[in-house]
Design an enzyme around this catalytic site. Structure first.
Site, PDB file in Angstrom:
ATOM      1  N   GLN A 165      26.398 -17.576  -8.507  1.00 50.91           N
ATOM      2  CA  GLN A 165      25.730 -17.881 -10.349  1.00 50.91           C
ATOM      3  C   GLN A 165      24.274 -18.130  -9.997  1.00 50.91           C
ATOM      4  O   GLN A 165      23.757 -17.961 -10.985  1.00 50.91           O
ATOM      5  CB  GLN A 165      26.661 -18.693 -10.831  1.00 50.91           C
ATOM      6  CG  GLN A 165      27.924 -18.513 -11.382  1.00 50.91           C
ATOM      7  CD  GLN A 165      29.126 -18.909 -10.178  1.00 50.91           C
ATOM      8  OE1 GLN A 165      28.761 -18.753  -8.954  1.00 50.91           O
ATOM      9  NE2 GLN A 165      30.276 -19.553 -10.496  1.00 50.91           N
ATOM     10  N   ASP A 211      31.017 -29.773 -14.674  1.00 51.07           N
ATOM     11  CA  ASP A 211      32.191 -29.472 -15.565  1.00 51.07           C
ATOM     12  C   ASP A 211      32.932 -30.491 -16.380  1.00 51.07           C
ATOM     13  O   ASP A 211      33.556 -30.490 -17.284  1.00 51.07           O
ATOM     14  CB  ASP A 211      33.000 -28.497 -14.787  1.00 51.07           C
ATOM     15  CG  ASP A 211      32.555 -27.114 -14.677  1.00 51.07           C
ATOM     16  OD1 ASP A 211      31.482 -27.185 -13.821  1.00 51.07           O
ATOM     17  OD2 ASP A 211      33.039 -26.208 -15.258  1.00 51.07           O
ATOM     18  N   ARG A 257      31.200 -18.103 -18.535  1.00 54.41           N
ATOM     19  CA  ARG A 257      31.710 -19.397 -17.690  1.00 54.41           C
ATOM     20  C   ARG A 257      30.638 -20.384 -18.041  1.00 54.41           C
ATOM     21  O   ARG A 257      29.428 -20.168 -18.674  1.00 54.41           O
ATOM     22  CB  ARG A 257      31.568 -18.774 -16.104  1.00 54.41           C
ATOM     23  CG  ARG A 257      30.861 -17.757 -15.658  1.00 54.41           C
ATOM     24  CD  ARG A 257      29.331 -17.909 -15.610  1.00 54.41           C
ATOM     25  NE  ARG A 257      29.282 -19.222 -15.172  1.00 54.41           N
ATOM     26  CZ  ARG A 257      27.741 -19.759 -15.264  1.00 54.41           C
ATOM     27  NH1 ARG A 257      26.980 -19.148 -16.226  1.00 54.41           N
ATOM     28  NH2 ARG A 257      27.513 -20.900 -14.656  1.00 54.41           N
ATOM     29  N   ASN A 288      31.513 -30.548 -10.068  1.00 54.92           N
ATOM     30  CA  ASN A 288      30.736 -29.457 -10.539  1.00 54.92           C
ATOM     31  C   ASN A 288      30.844 -28.229  -9.364  1.00 54.92           C
ATOM     32  O   ASN A 288      31.881 -28.501  -8.483  1.00 54.92           O
ATOM     33  CB  ASN A 288      29.241 -29.745 -10.147  1.00 54.92           C
ATOM     34  CG  ASN A 288      28.361 -28.578 -11.117  1.00 54.92           C
ATOM     35  OD1 ASN A 288      28.556 -28.304 -11.886  1.00 54.92           O
ATOM     36  ND2 ASN A 288      27.339 -28.483 -10.259  1.00 54.92           N
ATOM     37  N   ARG A 294      41.282 -22.049 -17.413  1.00 52.76           N
ATOM     38  CA  ARG A 294      40.593 -22.627 -16.655  1.00 52.76           C
ATOM     39  C   ARG A 294      40.878 -24.071 -16.466  1.00 52.76           C
ATOM     40  O   ARG A 294      40.696 -24.746 -17.569  1.00 52.76           O
ATOM     41  CB  ARG A 294      39.178 -22.386 -16.424  1.00 52.76           C
ATOM     42  CG  ARG A 294      38.779 -20.772 -16.186  1.00 52.76           C
ATOM     43  CD  ARG A 294      37.327 -20.620 -15.865  1.00 52.76           C
ATOM     44  NE  ARG A 294      36.891 -21.034 -14.409  1.00 52.76           N
ATOM     45  CZ  ARG A 294      35.508 -21.054 -14.156  1.00 52.76           C
ATOM     46  NH1 ARG A 294      34.726 -20.729 -15.023  1.00 52.76           N
ATOM     47  NH2 ARG A 294      35.595 -21.632 -12.880  1.00 52.76           N
ATOM     48  N   ALA A 352      30.670 -24.934 -18.292  1.00 50.73           N
ATOM     49  CA  ALA A 352      31.251 -25.709 -19.439  1.00 50.73           C
ATOM     50  C   ALA A 352      31.190 -25.600 -20.780  1.00 50.73           C
ATOM     51  O   ALA A 352      31.978 -25.311 -21.308  1.00 50.73           O
ATOM     52  CB  ALA A 352      31.260 -26.914 -18.738  1.00 50.73           C
TER      53      ALA A 352
HETATM   54  O1  MRU Z   1      32.557 -21.694 -12.163  1.00 48.49           O
HETATM   55  P1  MRU Z   1      31.464 -21.683 -13.228  1.00 48.49           P
HETATM   56  O2  MRU Z   1      30.371 -20.612 -13.149  1.00 48.49           O
HETATM   57  O3  MRU Z   1      32.183 -21.687 -14.756  1.00 48.49           O
HETATM   58  O4  MRU Z   1      30.826 -23.219 -12.840  1.00 48.49           O
HETATM   59  C1  MRU Z   1      29.768 -23.699 -13.532  1.00 48.49           C
HETATM   60  C2  MRU Z   1      29.211 -24.658 -13.224  1.00 48.49           C
HETATM   61  O5  MRU Z   1      29.577 -25.504 -12.133  1.00 48.49           O
HETATM   62  C3  MRU Z   1      28.397 -25.618 -14.005  1.00 48.49           C
HETATM   63  O6  MRU Z   1      27.480 -26.201 -13.041  1.00 48.49           O
HETATM   64  C4  MRU Z   1      28.802 -26.129 -14.939  1.00 48.49           C
HETATM   65  O7  MRU Z   1      29.869 -25.744 -15.808  1.00 48.49           O
HETATM   66  C5  MRU Z   1      27.822 -26.770 -15.942  1.00 48.49           C
HETATM   67  S1  MRU Z   1      27.258 -25.458 -17.055  1.00 48.49           S
HETATM   68  C6  MRU Z   1      26.042 -26.256 -18.031  1.00 48.49           C
END
Ligand code: MRU
Length: 329
Positions: free
Chosen positions: A184, A225, A55, A235, A89, A57
């Protein structure tokens, strides 16, 4: 359980390709267990992204790039593979950017996918270099979710400036939002900072206002994202609140991201597709039910932070204001 020292993964990428297989750290088990997943075909790639084994982006983008390369090597229907991978996604723009990039580069697919991965790593290094200039010795920085090496293959976006500042000898301290429902921050960002001996404290999502109000946080840096044409961003859910709090308390709020996250075809943040994830993520913690069975639950995975709350975008090309954004991508 603590990961054994020898299993610390400073040099291990989040995702990589070996022959026709796409391998990755299965992030669902961290920090308790370091497990790996091997994607044998594009169905597995879809599953790995959808189920959040991988996960973040840029890491989603690299996984998708490897998935397209794999599908090409396996002589699968590429359009079908591309559509299926893209449907995993909806919010992270890197997923669409990476698949389209690979569709335009189908000669030498493995080489092109590996180059894509290297390009992301290089961009993150540069984000670190530029972002470091914003950080002063003694700074306390708030971050939300995980925008570190796990989310980007290596180094990170939001965590990159912190890594660079730490390496430069600046004494920093990072406040890590736990980031419910999937944690996370508590699981992944804390693990990365711990592995690199960067001082940090994990706080519950509701605590950042308390610390900001008391002047204990000097700046906020988050990943994203998707950045859209007017500078709004999507985000992890909860980011918007942090941005509003930062503005109210006169501390800068920065967004760190590479060009692969910038979607100039969408004009404003409210048009970004926001993923709704399953109720179970809210209803349970580690398999333990925490809500009455009859209580309805909602679970948006992202929110939109309007550009007016963003003091700067830390990119691989430098740090820019909202009005400068359209000229750099
Ligand atoms: O749901 P996730 O864990 O994929 O969400 C990730 C985020 O919100 C991050 O901040 C974003 O993808 C940037 S990663 C460099």
């Amino acid at each position: 359980m603590k990961i054994k020292m020898e299993e610390r993964t400073k040099d291990l990428p989040a995702v990589w390709m070996e022959d026709e297989k796409v391998k990755m750290i299965d992030q669902r088990y961290l920090p308790q267990e370091l497990k790996f997943f091997t994607a044998e075909d594009y169905e597995d790639i879809h599953k790995a992204i959808k189920d959040m084994m991988v996960r973040g982006a840029p890491a989603i983008g690299v996984t998708a790039a490897f998935g397209i390369a794999q599908a090409k090597l396996q002589e699968k229907d590429i359009e079908e593979a591309a559509d299926h991978i893209k449907s995993a996604r909806p919010t992270a723009y890197d997923l669409f950017y990476a698949v389209d990039h690979m569709l335009a580069n189908l000669d030498e697919p493995t080489k092109k996918a590996k180059e894509y991965s290297e390009m992301i790593k290089e961009k993150c290094r540069r984000i670190g270099k530029y972002g470091n200039e914003l950080i002063k010795d003694g700074h306390d920085i708030l971050t939300h979710c995980n925008a570190g090496a796990l989310a980007t293959i290596d180094y990170g976006t939001a965590l990159a400036p912190m890594r660079a500042a730490n390496k430069a000898g600046k004494k920093i301290h990072v406040y890590v939002d736990e980031t419910r429902p999937r944690l996370q921050g508590a699981r992944l960002t804390a693990w990365e900072l711990y592995n690199e001996d960067i001082p940090h404290s994990v706080i519950v999502d509701n605590a950042s206002g308390h610390y900001i109000q008391r002047g204990e946080i000097d700046m906020v840096i988050v990943g994203t994202d998707r950045i859209v044409a007017n500078g709004d961003i999507a985000n992890k859910i909860g980011t918007y609140e942090k941005a509003v709090l930062a503005k109210e308390n006169d501390i800068p709020f920065y967004v760190a991201a590479p060009v692969t996250t910038y979607d100039k075809n969408i004009k404003e943040g409210m048009k970004i597709p926001i993923e709704e994830r399953e109720e179970k993520e809210v209803r349970e913690i580690n398999g333990l039910s925490i809500t009455p069975e009859g209580s309805p639950v909602k679970n948006p995975a992202f929110d939109v932070t309007p550009a007016k709350y963003i003091d700067g975008y830390i990119t691989e090309k430098g740090i820019f204001s909202t009005s400068e954004l359209k000229d750099i991508f």
